[in-house]
Design an enzyme around this catalytic site. Structure first.
Site, PDB file in Angstrom:
ATOM      1  N   GLY A  21       0.860  -1.184   0.000  1.00 29.52           N
ATOM      2  CA  GLY A  21       0.000   0.000   0.000  1.00 29.52           C
ATOM      3  C   GLY A  21       0.896   1.234   0.000  1.00 29.52           C
ATOM      4  CB  ALA A  22       0.895   4.200  -2.221  1.00 31.67           C
ATOM      5  NE  ARG A  43       5.283  -3.513  -4.625  1.00 33.31           N
ATOM      6  CZ  ARG A  43       3.990  -3.677  -4.318  1.00 33.31           C
ATOM      7  NH1 ARG A  43       3.580  -3.526  -3.076  1.00 33.31           N
ATOM      8  NH2 ARG A  43       3.117  -3.974  -5.257  1.00 33.31           N
ATOM      9  CD  GLN A  95      -3.247  -7.142  -3.059  1.00 35.67           C
ATOM     10  OE1 GLN A  95      -3.993  -7.783  -3.797  1.00 35.67           O
ATOM     11  NE2 GLN A  95      -2.104  -6.658  -3.476  1.00 35.67           N
ATOM     12  CG  ASP A 104      -0.867   1.706  -5.736  1.00 33.18           C
ATOM     13  OD1 ASP A 104      -0.362   1.245  -4.707  1.00 33.18           O
ATOM     14  OD2 ASP A 104      -1.978   1.325  -6.161  1.00 33.18           O
ATOM     15  CE  LYS A 131      -2.391  -4.371  -6.293  1.00 34.91           C
ATOM     16  NZ  LYS A 131      -0.983  -4.741  -6.635  1.00 34.91           N
TER      17      LYS A 131
HETATM   18  O1  MRU Z   1       0.480  -4.105  -4.549  1.00 31.65           O
HETATM   19  P1  MRU Z   1      -0.081  -3.455  -3.333  1.00 31.65           P
HETATM   20  O2  MRU Z   1      -0.888  -4.343  -2.462  1.00 31.65           O
HETATM   21  O3  MRU Z   1       0.970  -2.655  -2.568  1.00 31.65           O
HETATM   22  O4  MRU Z   1      -1.077  -2.402  -3.953  1.00 31.65           O
HETATM   23  C1  MRU Z   1      -1.400  -1.252  -3.355  1.00 31.65           C
HETATM   24  C2  MRU Z   1      -2.808  -1.192  -3.037  1.00 31.65           C
HETATM   25  O5  MRU Z   1      -3.241  -1.679  -2.032  1.00 31.65           O
HETATM   26  C3  MRU Z   1      -3.704  -0.528  -3.892  1.00 31.65           C
HETATM   27  O6  MRU Z   1      -3.466  -0.428  -5.194  1.00 31.65           O
HETATM   28  C4  MRU Z   1      -4.454   0.556  -3.199  1.00 31.65           C
HETATM   29  O7  MRU Z   1      -5.696   0.643  -3.759  1.00 31.65           O
HETATM   30  C5  MRU Z   1      -3.734   1.857  -3.162  1.00 31.65           C
HETATM   31  S1  MRU Z   1      -2.647   2.046  -1.831  1.00 31.65           S
HETATM   32  C6  MRU Z   1      -3.606   2.896  -0.639  1.00 31.65           C
END
Ligand code: MRU
Length: 366
Positions: A50-51, A89, A202, A243, A254
Site C-alpha cells: 500500500g503506497a 517497487r 488484497q 498508488d 491495483k
Molecule cells: O500491490 P499493493 O498491495 O501494494 O497495492 C497497493 C494497493 O493496495 C492498492 O493499489 C491501493 O488501492 C492503493 S494504496 C492505498
C-alpha cells in the site's frame, strides 16, 4: 478515530515493527525491522504494502541505514541506500518521495548522530502526516456518502471498492475506507462490495478482514462481478485508492481498477479516488504512457493460498509451466474519474482541479 496502527517504533527493542500482511487474515504476526535490508525486504516481499505504508517503511529504512552506518563516507552510503530502497517497487510514488525527502533532511553540517535523529524525526513526521491525511480524506469523503444516504432515504449506501486501501495500506483509517469508517461511526447505513482483487486477493483477505473488525457490513465478490452489480442498480458509488496519480488526474491503482471505472462510466455511477497528496506525482502528466507498471512474480497467479483445516496451504491452480502475465497495476484515465478525494477536499481529476487545491504546486506558467 483511534485505531491500531500498522507500523510503529518499539522503544524497548529499538527497532521498527509492522504487521506481516502476508499472513492475514489467517494469522496476525508482527515482523521486526532493524536494518535497511530488512526494510527493503519488507517492501519487496509485501510484508508491508500500500503506497502510504510503503513510503513510511522506506523512511524508517533510511533511518536504519544511517543508524547502522559503519563505512567511510556517510553521504555516499545514504545515497546508495536511497537508490536501493527506490528500486524495491516502482509504481507507488510515495516510496520515491519519502526516500528523497529523507535524503533532504541529511545535512553535511550535522554529525552522524544528529543526522540519525533528523531521519528518525522525519519518519515519525511522515507517519503522522499520513494518519492526518487519511482522517481528512475521511471527513471530505463522508459528505459524498451522507448525500447519497439522504437521497436513498437512509437505505444502505452501496459502495464498491477494489484492493486494499484501508488502514493496513495507510497506517490508520485508510484512504478509500476512511469515508466508509466515518459514515459507519456516524450511524449512516453502508454496505461494501469488496472485490477479491486477484492475484494476491488484497480485497478478500485484507479489506474484508479490516471491515469485519470494524463491524461494517460487506460482501466479497469475484473481480468480474462489479459490472453486473452496477447494471442492476446495486452499486451507488465506487471508491478506490491510488498508488500514483498524475498531475492531470490519471490514476494508477491495483490491476483491475480501470475495468471498474469503465463499468461505472457506462452505468452512470460515480467513481471516486481517495488519495493523500503524497500519492500525487507532480512531475507526470500522461499516466498511461509515463507511470511505470510493476510486473510481479508468476507464482502470484499460478499458486493460491488458503486454509485446510487450520493449516495454511498453497495450491497450484493452473497447468504446470503455463505462461503467466502478472501486471500489478493499471491506469484509469482522468476522464473516467468523477472526483479525487484528498486531504484538502474533493476536486476534479484534472490539472486545474488538482492545482486549485494545491496552488503551491503551480509553476510560474500555470
Ligand atoms: O500491490 P499493493 O498491495 O501494494 O497495492 C497497493 C494497493 O493496495 C492498492 O493499489 C491501493 O488501492 C492503493 S494504496 C492505498
Amino acid at each position: 478515530m483511534a485505531s491500531p496502527q500498522t507500523i510503529w517504533y518499539n522503544y524497548d527493542k529499538n527497532l521498527v515493527e509492522t504487521i506481516d500482511q502476508r499472513y492475514l487474515p489467517f494469522q496476525n504476526l508482527i515482523v521486526e525491522i532493524s536494518t535497511l535490508d530488512e526494510a527493503r525486504r519488507a517492501i519487496t516481499g509485501m510484508i508491508v504494502r500500500g503506497a502510504p505504508l510503503i513510503g513510511v517503511t522506506a523512511a524508517f529504512g533510511m533511518y536504519l541505514a544511517a543508524r547502522n552506518f559503519s563505512g567511510a563516507d556517510f553521504l555516499a552510503d545514504m545515497n546508495k541506500a536511497a537508490d536501493w530502497l527506490k528500486s524495491s517497487r516502482p509504481t507507488a510514488v510515495n516510496l520515491a518521495f519519502a526516500v528523497d525527502e529523507a535524503l533532504s533532511v541529511i545535512s553535511e553540517k550535522c554529525s552522524i548522530p544528529q543526522n540519525n535523529q533528523q531521519l528518525f524525526a522525519f519518519a515519525e513526521t511522515l507517519k503522522q502526516r499520513e494518519i492526518e491525511f487519511s482522517n481528512k480524506i475521511g471527513v471530505h469523503g463522508l459528505e459524498l456518502i451522507k448525500a447519497t444516504s439522504e437521497t436513498k432515504k437512509g437505505k444502505p449506501v452501496q459502495i464498491l471498492t477494489h484492493c486494499n486501501a484501508g488502514r493496513l495500506a495507510t497506517i490508520e483509517l485508510g484512504t478509500a475506507t476512511a469515508p466508509i469508517y466515518l459514515a459507519h461511526l456516524a450511524g449512516i447505513a453502508v454496505h461494501v462490495w469488496v472485490d477479491e482483487t486477484r492475484p494476491r486477493n488484497q480485497g478478500a483477505r485484507l479489506t474484508a478482514w479490516e471491515l469485519g473488525e470494524a463491524g461494517i457490513p460487506y460482501t466479497i465478490i469475484p473481480d468480474n462481478t462489479g459490472g453486473h452489480l452496477m447494471q442492476h442498480g446495486m452499486v451507488d458509488m465506487v471508491i478506490v485508492g491510488s498508488d500514483r496519480t498524475t498531475l492531470n488526474g490519471d490514476v494508477a491503482n491495483k490491476i483491475g481498477t480501470y475495468l471498474k471505472a469503465l463499468a461505472a462510466a457506462d452505468n452512470g455511477i460515480p467513481f471516486y479516488v481517495a488519495l493523500p497528496s503524497t500519492t500525487i506525482d507532480w512531475n507526470l502528466n500522461d499516466g498511461v504512457a509515463e507511470i511505470p507498471i510493476e510486473q510481479r512474480d508468476d507464482s502470484e497467479v499460478s499458486v493460491m493460498e488458503g486454509l485446510l483445516g487450520n493449516q495454511v496451504h498453497q495450491f497450484r491452480i493452473i497447468p504446470e509451466k503455463s505462461p503467466v502475465a502478472n501486471y500489478g497495476f493499471d491506469v484509469t484515465p482522468a476522464r473516467l474519474v468523477t472526483g479525487l478525494v484528498t486531504e484538502r477536499g474533493i476536486c476534479k481529476a484534472s490539472r486545474e482541479g488538482i492545482l486549485e487545491l494545491f496552488p503551491e504546486k503551480r509553476l510560474k506558467n500555470d
